[in-house]
Write a protein that holds these residues in place. Sequence first.
Motif, PDB file in Angstrom:
ATOM      1  N   SER A  64       0.832  -1.201   0.000  1.00  0.00           N
ATOM      2  CA  SER A  64       0.000   0.000   0.000  1.00  0.00           C
ATOM      3  C   SER A  64       0.866   1.251   0.000  1.00  0.00           C
ATOM      4  O   SER A  64       2.062   1.209   0.299  1.00  0.00           O
ATOM      5  N   THR A  76      -5.104  -0.764  -3.708  1.00  0.00           N
ATOM      6  CA  THR A  76      -5.441   0.647  -3.846  1.00  0.00           C
ATOM      7  C   THR A  76      -4.559   1.508  -2.945  1.00  0.00           C
ATOM      8  O   THR A  76      -3.924   1.015  -2.012  1.00  0.00           O
ATOM      9  N   ARG A  77      -4.548   2.800  -3.226  1.00  0.00           N
ATOM     10  CA  ARG A  77      -3.701   3.724  -2.487  1.00  0.00           C
ATOM     11  C   ARG A  77      -4.051   3.716  -1.004  1.00  0.00           C
ATOM     12  O   ARG A  77      -3.175   3.798  -0.147  1.00  0.00           O
ATOM     13  N   TYR A 136      -8.966  -2.000  -1.163  1.00  0.00           N
ATOM     14  CA  TYR A 136      -9.324  -3.033  -2.122  1.00  0.00           C
ATOM     15  C   TYR A 136      -8.061  -3.651  -2.724  1.00  0.00           C
ATOM     16  O   TYR A 136      -7.015  -3.003  -2.826  1.00  0.00           O
ATOM     17  N   PHE A 170      -3.855   0.227  -9.919  1.00  0.00           N
ATOM     18  CA  PHE A 170      -5.033   1.049  -9.686  1.00  0.00           C
ATOM     19  C   PHE A 170      -4.729   2.502 -10.037  1.00  0.00           C
ATOM     20  O   PHE A 170      -3.570   2.950  -9.985  1.00  0.00           O
ATOM     21  N   ASN A 171      -5.780   3.223 -10.338  1.00  0.00           N
ATOM     22  CA  ASN A 171      -5.679   4.672 -10.432  1.00  0.00           C
ATOM     23  C   ASN A 171      -5.416   5.203  -9.024  1.00  0.00           C
ATOM     24  O   ASN A 171      -6.188   4.926  -8.104  1.00  0.00           O
ATOM     25  N   ASN A 210      -8.514   7.152  -7.782  1.00  0.00           N
ATOM     26  CA  ASN A 210      -9.848   6.603  -7.973  1.00  0.00           C
ATOM     27  C   ASN A 210      -9.785   5.083  -7.843  1.00  0.00           C
ATOM     28  O   ASN A 210      -9.229   4.404  -8.711  1.00  0.00           O
ATOM     29  N   ASN A 211     -10.352   4.584  -6.746  1.00  0.00           N
ATOM     30  CA  ASN A 211     -10.298   3.141  -6.481  1.00  0.00           C
ATOM     31  C   ASN A 211     -11.072   2.317  -7.496  1.00  0.00           C
ATOM     32  O   ASN A 211     -10.952   1.095  -7.510  1.00  0.00           O
ATOM     33  N   LYS A 212     -11.863   2.974  -8.338  1.00  0.00           N
ATOM     34  CA  LYS A 212     -12.742   2.228  -9.243  1.00  0.00           C
ATOM     35  C   LYS A 212     -12.150   2.078 -10.639  1.00  0.00           C
ATOM     36  O   LYS A 212     -12.812   1.571 -11.537  1.00  0.00           O
ATOM     37  N   LEU A 230      -8.740   0.810 -13.030  1.00  0.00           N
ATOM     38  CA  LEU A 230      -7.517   0.026 -13.091  1.00  0.00           C
ATOM     39  C   LEU A 230      -7.039  -0.029 -14.531  1.00  0.00           C
ATOM     40  O   LEU A 230      -7.807   0.213 -15.464  1.00  0.00           O
TER      41      LEU A 230
END
Length: 1090
Positions: free
Chosen positions: A241, A288-289, A293, A335-336, A339-341, A343
């Motif tokens: 992370s 994710t950052r 997730y 991941f972005n 934005n976790n949504k 990739l």
Amino acid sequence: MSDTEENPLEETEEYGEIEMQEEDDEEEEYPNFEGLENMQQELKEVNTLAWIESPEEEEEEEEGEEEGREFGEEAEAEDGEEGEVEIREEEEEDRKGKEEGEEEGEGEERVEEHEEEEAGKGEEVVEGLGKEAVKDQALEADEEASETQEESTVEPEEITTSMISLERFMQTDSQTVLSETSLTMTWSFGWNSTLPVYYIRENQRVLLYASGHTGVIYNVLKNNQHHLQGHPNIISCLCISEDRRWVATADKGPDCLIIIWDSFTGIPVHTIFDSCPEDNGIRAMAITRDAKYLATISDAEIQKVCIWKWTLAAETPACTLDLPKEYGFQNYLIFNPTNNKELVSNSKTQAIYYTWYPEGGILAHSAPVLTEKTFNKLVGKFSQSVFHLNLTQILSATMEGKLVVWDIYRPPPSASSSMGFPHIKPCKLVHLQKEGITVLTTVDSYIVTGDIRGNIKFYDHTLSIVNWYSHFKLSCIRSLSFSKTPAAPPAENTNYPPDCTLKSDHFVVRNFIIGTSDASVYHLTVDGTKLEKLFVEPRDAICAISCHPYQPLIAIGSFCGIIKVWDYEQKKYLFSRVFEKGLGVQSLTYNPEGALLGAGFTEGTVYIFDAMSLESAISEPFRYSRSSVTHISFSHDSQYMATADVSFTVAVYVVRVKHGQRVWEYLARLRSHRKSIRSVLFGVHLDSNEPRLLSLGRDRLLIEYNLLKSYKDHLAVLDIHRTDQGSYPTCMVWYPPLTKELFLLICNSGYKVKLFNSATKMCRKTLLGPVYGSPIEQIQILPVKSTLELQKRYMVFINRDKVGLQILPVDGNPHKTSALICHPNGVASMALSYDGCYAFTAGGQDRSVVQWEINLSALEAAVSLGGEDLTPFYGLVSGGREGKFYRELEDYFYYSQLRSQGIDTMETRKVSEHICLSELPFVMRAIGFYPSEGKIEDMFNEIRFSEYVDTGKLIDKINLPDFFKVYLNHRPPFGNTMSGIQQSFDILGFTNSKGEKAIRREDFLNLLQTKGEHMTEEEMTDCFATLFGLNPEGWKSEPAASSVKGSEICLEEELPDEITAEIFTTEILGLTVSQDSRQDPRIIEAEQSF
């Protein structure tokens, strides 16, 4: 506990700043880190790692509250009044938490007092932190959090699942494992340079990398390691992370796992067991950052993309997506960062952009195809992809030094569903540099590349170069990992290099770690441009290791042509030697005095080095072998050296005195075996103290050579003995002098350990060896520290993927052995320290060597728990001592006494506790074990000579306990299997019209009378008479009974024209084949069980 103790995610200098991103449009539950953190804090006293502790960090902990206030001031400076309001709200919530947690705090103080009273009792402390106490604490913390927060948190059931997941691996703490296992990993040499190395903490240079199936957290300054153990297969990918706290590792192979770890404590916090039902494993992974997730891509032919809500202890993915084969094998995923949504992943030929819709469990994707016509230029193969700093584009690097720029088209939130999902389109192709780009990442305001020439370049958001490092002459860059700590601004005492812009501003960037393809790891301090080499490990397979006979030194040789010598007590690299290309190190051995190191190479060269400098001790290397030298051994007086190669040849070298100097010379070589040589072993003639030489081959031949009668180009053979019938030998060693008789211990592929008389080569004992999935490959006797330990000896062994320990003498007791997985892809070699404290295993292709600390008391404890006398052996048969099988064995044993005295006799019976040896094979066959005549002869010799050395008398009878042990040690460890019979028919038979392997009746009868332990015609007809029920008393089972004459049996009528394995098993032998025999090939005799 204080506020800082209750929440480990509070910012401190020790753990760094951790920001958990919150999105306004997100309607999902927030991840519950509190339960895990409270639990980890409870375990902190037990699981504190040496690499975390330092005087500097202790001061940082004392100033934790001040740092929190400083963090608030920084936030206030950035956000103004809004930040001030947020800080005030946080302080009010903290005060409420303190008031509501007073009772809990008192309870925790009592627990702490109790733990202080129990200090020094490690097991009780761990027990005090058991499941119920931890679960209650986590639930209480969850209830308090639910009262102070409007947002819903994880349900109690989910917390409990997470607690159980953590408890399952809580015993991996090194101190606990040391007290419970006989072998404990203490160090890992080497690392997997195909995977990235991560920069965890800068103040002590703490790194994360993979070595075999273990994750390693390495503190460079303190020179210690903490091992993340739990994977059953080689780690295939890992990620970390943004805050460097949460580490995720995954593997490929059977029972593959995904494990998430807390890097601050080294504890696994969650494990995903069924990520790949097909056991293909994970090929790529990203987190994710904010660490909420985890995304994975499987390694199957049809790859599956999964997103996991691991903080909710979910065992199933939140969404999945199957990728078409046309996309190629996706091997990179990210991941972005904002934005976790979103990739992006790529294979060598295809980049894919993903958009995740959690509310519907949908993972949409866009994968436009690129061709040479797209840009009218060659694009090249993709290596890595990242989101551009402007967040509206994606960059994909290629091995042609180019960047493909993709524009992201996102429909506005107010748009209808007819607008479709977000997608990408190729925008431009930028020829960034000449060298192929292997690494592409972003840091601060820079886009960073690493290439195949070892150059590292920094670009701004317009892809204009800002600075580069090309003068270090590094090999191909494999990974770049930047420090979590931002770089200090330029000052008078700093020495940042100027950038290459017209302004020549200071080039300020975080310090970073560089991993290269030659398995080297470097640290670059940007302030002053200081490059520090942290370590260099072999970049190719490691098959050769050897320990010094009286110093804590280990020599490690690799196929890449390097020999490194380490001090394994201080964990310090001492010296090395690199050889020219094509010279790969295959075998290493120190001589008994420790002055020389013999080395065999993959192309047949043999070197002898000075052990302390690795300088050549011979004028020219020996080049008499034409293939890889697999074994090398010295005689006890260092007068001879012997080698064996893959061409089945044994070569001998001897010391001559010329001009007052000892000179090594070639003596002779002989191609003495027909199959691979498994061991080359020197011994000592007891009557003359002269060396003796033996070799053992897979051709089942044990050959002893006559060194005294050998001369230049002539290696004389003293004798040849066959060691096995069906199985083949795997290794041999001299058995320690625990008895008056001197033995050779030989292991075979049938999981047996055989003891051969060193003089006559007679097989004196056959014993059940360790059964851990594959036969023993190598064995060594553990050295003793003093003469007082000579009567209590131990044996260390390796098989295909495990290392184990066994108490001597070998007797078949299963509780005397223990083993664990050391290298899932195969163990290549093994070595023992001179004092018997450590064992070392080389993993071959996984490029690692593992050091294991040996704890004999743990193994002794397991033996004592297993029971005495026959108690440990009863568990090896179905039902144990009171089971049906053992009762039948007793019946057969005593019935044999009646049979030997005559069934119809009217004389007085003589009841005894023994049966004569002639009855032994009949009782063995009655209980379902069918030994060959050779095995029966081995049993007879084992019993006859069992007391000969002590009493000079031969034994001609056996009691029930000894018979039971002989049966257990000689029978096949897994019973008779259909696969074994089918294999024989595959070799001997032909393919009939039904596609089955069969043997014609004439050929079948001929084989019985001419091959192997061939039968006479009379013996054959007697056997068939019994099998067909024409001899009710059995073949020669009743001395007074008359068997049916061969002329009365017409085999042409009884036997079919074609005999298959199934007909032979069920119709001729009359054995019952299990219903699932094709999947689980086992044959079990009617009403008998192995």
